[in-house]
Design a protein around this motif. Sequence first.
Motif, PDB file in Angstrom:
ATOM      1  N   TRP A  27       1.316  32.462   6.393  1.00 19.15           N
ATOM      2  CA  TRP A  27       1.144  31.562   4.927  1.00 19.15           C
ATOM      3  C   TRP A  27       0.374  32.592   3.962  1.00 19.15           C
ATOM      4  CZ3 TRP A  27      -3.171  29.950   2.650  1.00 19.15           C
ATOM      5  CH2 TRP A  27      -4.280  29.943   3.386  1.00 19.15           C
ATOM      6  N   ALA A  49     -15.425  28.928  13.923  1.00 17.45           N
ATOM      7  CA  ALA A  49     -14.682  30.310  13.513  1.00 17.45           C
ATOM      8  C   ALA A  49     -14.937  30.766  12.157  1.00 17.45           C
ATOM      9  CB  ALA A  49     -13.505  30.506  14.004  1.00 17.45           C
ATOM     10  N   ASN A  71      -6.950  26.036   3.512  1.00 12.77           N
ATOM     11  CA  ASN A  71      -6.585  26.230   5.293  1.00 12.77           C
ATOM     12  C   ASN A  71      -7.457  25.294   5.850  1.00 12.77           C
ATOM     13  OD1 ASN A  71      -6.176  27.185   7.691  1.00 12.77           O
ATOM     14  ND2 ASN A  71      -7.047  29.119   7.415  1.00 12.77           N
ATOM     15  N   SER A 100     -21.497  33.071   5.605  1.00  8.76           N
ATOM     16  CA  SER A 100     -21.061  31.742   5.143  1.00  8.76           C
ATOM     17  C   SER A 100     -22.421  30.721   5.503  1.00  8.76           C
ATOM     18  CB  SER A 100     -20.041  31.238   5.462  1.00  8.76           C
ATOM     19  OG  SER A 100     -19.616  29.738   5.251  1.00  8.76           O
ATOM     20  N   LYS A 115     -15.527  32.055   2.598  1.00  8.74           N
ATOM     21  CA  LYS A 115     -15.689  30.880   1.859  1.00  8.74           C
ATOM     22  C   LYS A 115     -17.310  30.232   1.888  1.00  8.74           C
ATOM     23  CE  LYS A 115     -12.322  27.874   2.938  1.00  8.74           C
ATOM     24  NZ  LYS A 115     -11.102  27.075   2.532  1.00  8.74           N
ATOM     25  N   TRP A 116     -17.672  29.490   1.018  1.00  8.65           N
ATOM     26  CA  TRP A 116     -19.279  29.106   1.079  1.00  8.65           C
ATOM     27  C   TRP A 116     -20.291  30.069   1.323  1.00  8.65           C
ATOM     28  CZ3 TRP A 116     -15.534  26.750   4.719  1.00  8.65           C
ATOM     29  CH2 TRP A 116     -14.878  25.874   4.174  1.00  8.65           C
TER      30      TRP A 116
HETATM   31  N1  LIG Z   1     -16.432  30.261   5.936  1.00  7.67           N
HETATM   32  C1  LIG Z   1     -15.332  30.225   6.297  1.00  7.67           C
HETATM   33  N2  LIG Z   1     -14.414  31.134   5.327  1.00  7.67           N
HETATM   34  C2  LIG Z   1     -13.037  31.145   5.583  1.00  7.67           C
HETATM   35  C3  LIG Z   1     -12.471  30.302   6.644  1.00  7.67           C
HETATM   36  C4  LIG Z   1     -13.257  29.624   7.367  1.00  7.67           C
HETATM   37  O1  LIG Z   1     -12.835  28.753   8.130  1.00  7.67           O
HETATM   38  N3  LIG Z   1     -14.533  29.347   7.136  1.00  7.67           N
HETATM   39  N4  LIG Z   1     -11.358  30.436   6.888  1.00  7.67           N
HETATM   40  C5  LIG Z   1     -10.696  31.851   6.553  1.00  7.67           C
HETATM   41  C6  LIG Z   1      -9.302  31.789   6.848  1.00  7.67           C
HETATM   42  S1  LIG Z   1      -8.647  31.900   8.297  1.00  7.67           S
HETATM   43  C7  LIG Z   1      -8.395  31.923   5.681  1.00  7.67           C
HETATM   44  S2  LIG Z   1      -6.631  32.317   5.959  1.00  7.67           S
HETATM   45  C8  LIG Z   1      -8.828  31.689   4.168  1.00  7.67           C
HETATM   46  C9  LIG Z   1      -8.041  30.686   3.543  1.00  7.67           C
HETATM   47  O2  LIG Z   1      -8.376  30.261   2.459  1.00  7.67           O
HETATM   48  P1  LIG Z   1      -8.442  28.712   1.867  1.00  7.67           P
HETATM   49  O3  LIG Z   1      -8.582  27.838   2.950  1.00  7.67           O
HETATM   50  O4  LIG Z   1      -9.036  28.843   0.843  1.00  7.67           O
HETATM   51  O5  LIG Z   1      -6.928  28.733   1.849  1.00  7.67           O
HETATM   52  O6  LIG Z   1     -10.356  31.518   4.103  1.00  7.67           O
HETATM   53  C10 LIG Z   1     -10.981  32.257   5.237  1.00  7.67           C
HETATM   54  N5  LIG Z   1     -12.381  31.947   4.765  1.00  7.67           N
END
Ligand SMILES: Nc1nc2c(c(=O)[nH]1)N[C@H]1C(S)=C(S)[C@@H](COP(=O)(O)O)O[C@H]1N2
Length: 435
Positions: A340, A377, A287, A371, A426-427
């Motif tokens: 998705w 966002a 994403n 994170s 993530k991170w």
């Molecule tokens: N730190 C962080 N984590 C995040 C996001 C982000 O923008 N920043 N996006 C989120 C969103 S909206 C989704 S749908 C998923 C998507 O995971 P992907 O990017 O590994 O596909 O991660 C989530 N984790």
Amino acid sequence: MTTVPARWTAALRGILFRPRGPFRRSFFRSPLRGPWLTAIFASALLVGVTAEFVTGLLSYAAYNPDLLGNDKTPGKGILGFYLFDWPTHPHWLYRVSQGLHVTLGMAVIPLLLGKLWSVIPKLFSWPPVRSPAHLLERLSLLLLVGGAIFEFATGVVNVQYWYVFPASFYRVHLYGAWIFIAAFVMHAVLKFPTVVRALRSRRLRTELHTDRGHTVPEDPDPDELVSPDPAPATISRRGAVGLVGTGSLLLAGLTVGQTLGGRWRQTALLAPRRADPGRGPNGFQINKTAAFRGVTAAAREPTWRLAVHGPTTRITLSRGELLAMPQHAARLAIACVEGWSSGNQTWSGVRLRDLARLAGVATPASAQVQSLQRGGAFAAATLRRNQILDADSLLALTVNGAELSLDHGYPARVIVPDNPGVHNTKWVERITFTK
Ligand SMILES: Nc1nc2c(c(=O)[nH]1)N[C@H]1C(S)=C(S)[C@@H](COP(=O)(O)O)O[C@H]1N2
Ligand SMILES: [Mo]
């Protein structure tokens, strides 16, 4: 004897208040318009809109909006009266219900257009206001039509990644939904007898066997949908219903691949194409990339440590130390609010509940995940107890047997069954468990 001024006023009134253009009853001349066709579209819309509303409310519940930091929507207000603890099983529930919400939302668009077309003369009724009751009816129609257009427009715009919202999408879409549904329910109740009568006035099977040459107008109706001066048919009713149905199927068909994931994604021509995930174990949908979020350098930093905080405990763990802890694997999909999904992938890492125990809280009330990302966002999210305690809830370190790629959240990311994608942070830099 009429005085001259009186005659003039009458003439003037005739000119000023004479219906013009589409306000003339003879303006709309399609022989297809009538209560039966409108009732067919209305019945299908009733099913579609109800399903949209239910899946929409579920989507909102899945956000855990009453938890700290998740407050994108007014969870604790009156609109959150029905909120419940979103489960972690079945792990595909959010993917299915959100995929349905988005796919069905697309499919309903032709239906909505068909319905609006079928009643368009009503929007141009003359005089525009006849009585206080008529004024009320027209205002409720404004909320109904305006609400429908607003909900579908904001939905499509969000799914297509055109972030043009003055406020949070979730907030405007949710508020709009309640306004729209209130007008919709009122309209459905008021029109119910008319719809039943109209559906009984003609047989669907007969209509589906009637070609254009035999298509004649419906009987004049009190709502004046039927044209007083109908033109010859250019398409049969069967054709009109077929056109709308085909449009719906086409839109759904060109959207649903993004929820199915894998090879099906290629068929989702109406879904926006995001970063090319490439090939290999990490070669599935991304994403937001690390570069986009500006975390590339911080995430690669060898001095990275995960901070695990409890009410009285503060520890840090390196990636090596995390990998030395008991590892658990789970096959789970990321499912985004935009419909998705990554499809199922095999994630492996440390169980969140093991981290909670390390933080000195065996049964935490919540976990705030922060994170490395600064700004933008989705940098933080809060998980609730059942999400932390599920045996498949992980701080993932690898996916499909390979080290997590930078774009998928290296050095560590959250993956929780049935969790909206946005909360799979993530991170990860820090997890704070609360009692
Ligand atoms: N730190 C962080 N984590 C995040 C996001 C982000 O923008 N920043 N996006 C989120 C969103 S909206 C989704 S749908 C998923 C998507 O995971 P992907 O990017 O590994 O596909 O991660 C989530 N984790
Ligand atoms: Mo997302």
